[in-house]
Design a protein around this motif. Structure first.
Motif, PDB file in Angstrom:
ATOM      1  N   ARG A   9     -11.037  17.697  63.240  1.00  0.00           N
ATOM      2  CA  ARG A   9     -12.043  16.839  62.645  1.00  0.00           C
ATOM      3  C   ARG A   9     -13.336  17.578  62.315  1.00  0.00           C
ATOM      4  NH1 ARG A   9     -10.473  13.248  59.895  1.00  0.00           N
ATOM      5  NH2 ARG A   9     -12.275  11.881  60.236  1.00  0.00           N
ATOM      6  N   TRP A  10     -13.747  18.521  63.149  1.00  0.00           N
ATOM      7  CA  TRP A  10     -14.974  19.256  62.855  1.00  0.00           C
ATOM      8  C   TRP A  10     -14.859  20.019  61.541  1.00  0.00           C
ATOM      9  CZ3 TRP A  10     -14.866  24.434  62.066  1.00  0.00           C
ATOM     10  CH2 TRP A  10     -13.797  25.159  62.614  1.00  0.00           C
ATOM     11  N   ARG A  11     -13.639  20.513  61.260  1.00  0.00           N
ATOM     12  CA  ARG A  11     -13.444  21.253  60.020  1.00  0.00           C
ATOM     13  C   ARG A  11     -13.488  20.309  58.814  1.00  0.00           C
ATOM     14  NH1 ARG A  11      -8.779  24.860  60.877  1.00  0.00           N
ATOM     15  NH2 ARG A  11     -10.360  26.184  61.834  1.00  0.00           N
ATOM     16  N   VAL A  12     -12.950  19.105  58.984  1.00  0.00           N
ATOM     17  CA  VAL A  12     -13.003  18.110  57.911  1.00  0.00           C
ATOM     18  C   VAL A  12     -14.455  17.773  57.582  1.00  0.00           C
ATOM     19  CG1 VAL A  12     -12.458  15.722  57.284  1.00  0.00           C
ATOM     20  CG2 VAL A  12     -10.746  17.128  58.465  1.00  0.00           C
ATOM     21  N   ILE A  13     -15.263  17.571  58.629  1.00  0.00           N
ATOM     22  CA  ILE A  13     -16.674  17.251  58.428  1.00  0.00           C
ATOM     23  C   ILE A  13     -17.394  18.407  57.739  1.00  0.00           C
ATOM     24  CG2 ILE A  13     -18.838  16.642  59.588  1.00  0.00           C
ATOM     25  CD1 ILE A  13     -17.079  15.489  61.871  1.00  0.00           C
ATOM     26  N   ALA A  14     -17.155  19.620  58.221  1.00  0.00           N
ATOM     27  CA  ALA A  14     -17.799  20.798  57.629  1.00  0.00           C
ATOM     28  C   ALA A  14     -17.393  20.966  56.167  1.00  0.00           C
ATOM     29  CB  ALA A  14     -17.449  22.046  58.425  1.00  0.00           C
TER      30      ALA A  14
END
Length: 289
Positions: A9-14
């Motif tokens: 999820r952090w990569r999706v947000i970034a």
């Protein structure tokens, strides 16, 4: 519960925030969504949001002001360093060299090293990198000349002032008169004398200029005003014997986010196309090497 999947999820947000920044939906200096907003939108925890923001910070796209939030990092104006095939100045000469002043630069070593002189020159033992550059063994005597160049002030933008680190490494065997006090005084007093002596003794010479980039080391970040994980541009110009044996190497270190490298054939081939340093600066060129 959040898990580390192929697309965490952090990569999706970034990825979403990066695309929005590059598309101009968040302008330079503008605020990014707050942590609570991102937590609600993506239904994730605060640590996940922070990891996404940290990713953008490491990429140079954002910065964080504690207590205020995250913002889009303004990109500094990109200037040019031009490589030419003629009029190669000794950039590492003492501070009265005209190329320092004519391009609007000041010597700035004291700005980042308060106790340091504006210009240093000394005989050192070659470390691994210098030995490779000069084709000598580690520990071989080398003349090292170094200065910091600085131009421009923009206090409202962090890191906006441009800095360059200039170093010269010369195989000490090529200049045995360096240890003679009278000759040494001439090298310090006359900016062109160092190169004149080398070329007069070992010429005709050949020149080769290579450029590379890497992440800056901690001490280089402090010297050049770089942030964590920012890239460093390195230009190395080698003066060599006709047989290719290196005599001297000039190394220019510059922030990669502020400079790009170009080659100007007119500067090299057409004497009538020569421009003054002021004209070059007006055209976005900060240095010709």
């Amino acid at each position: 519960m959040e898990t580390e999947e192929k697309d965490p999820r952090w990569r999706v947000i970034a990825t979403d925030l990066r695309a929005a920044i590059l598309d101009g939906r968040y302008p330079p200096g503008g605020a990014l969504p707050s942590e609570p907003e991102l937590v609600r939108k993506y239904e994730v925890s605060r640590p996940t949001v922070r990891k996404a923001i940290d990713t953008l910070v490491s990429e140079g796209l954002a910065y964080v002001m504690r207590g205020r939030g995250s913002f889009v990092r303004p990109m500094p104006e990109r200037r040019a360093i031009i490589i030419t095939d003629r009029n190669r100045p000794d950039l590492a000469a003492p501070g009265n060299h005209p190329d320092v002043q004519e391009f609007g630069w000041d010597l700035a070593m004291k700005e980042v090293e308060p106790e340091a002189p504006l210009f240093t020159d000394e005989k050192i033992s070659a470390n691994r990198d210098v030995a490779i550059m000069l084709g000598v063994r580690p520990g071989h005597p080398v003349i090292h000349r170094r200065s910091m160049w600085h131009r421009g002030h923009a206090a409202h933008i962090r890191g906006a002032s441009a800095r360059l680190e200039i170093s010269s490494y010369t195989n000490a065997d090529m200049l045995p008169e360096w240890d003679d006090p009278k000759r040494y005084h001439q090298y310090r007093k006359r900016p062109g004398f160092f190169y004149q002596s080398l070329i007069g003794e070992h010429g005709p010479v050949r020149w080769m200029t290579l450029t590379t980039a890497r992440i800056a080391y901690e001490d280089e970040r402090a010297l050049l005003g770089l942030d964590y994980a920012e890239a460093l541009l390195i230009i190395r110009r080698t003066m060599a014997h006709a047989n290719g044996r290196p005599i001297e190497v000039t190394e220019v270190k510059a922030p990669a986010n502020r400079y790009e490298i170009g080659y100007h054939t007119e500067l090299a081939d057409d004497p009538d196309a020569d421009l003054t340093p002021q004209e070059l600066s007006d055209n976005g060129i900060d240095l010709v090497i």
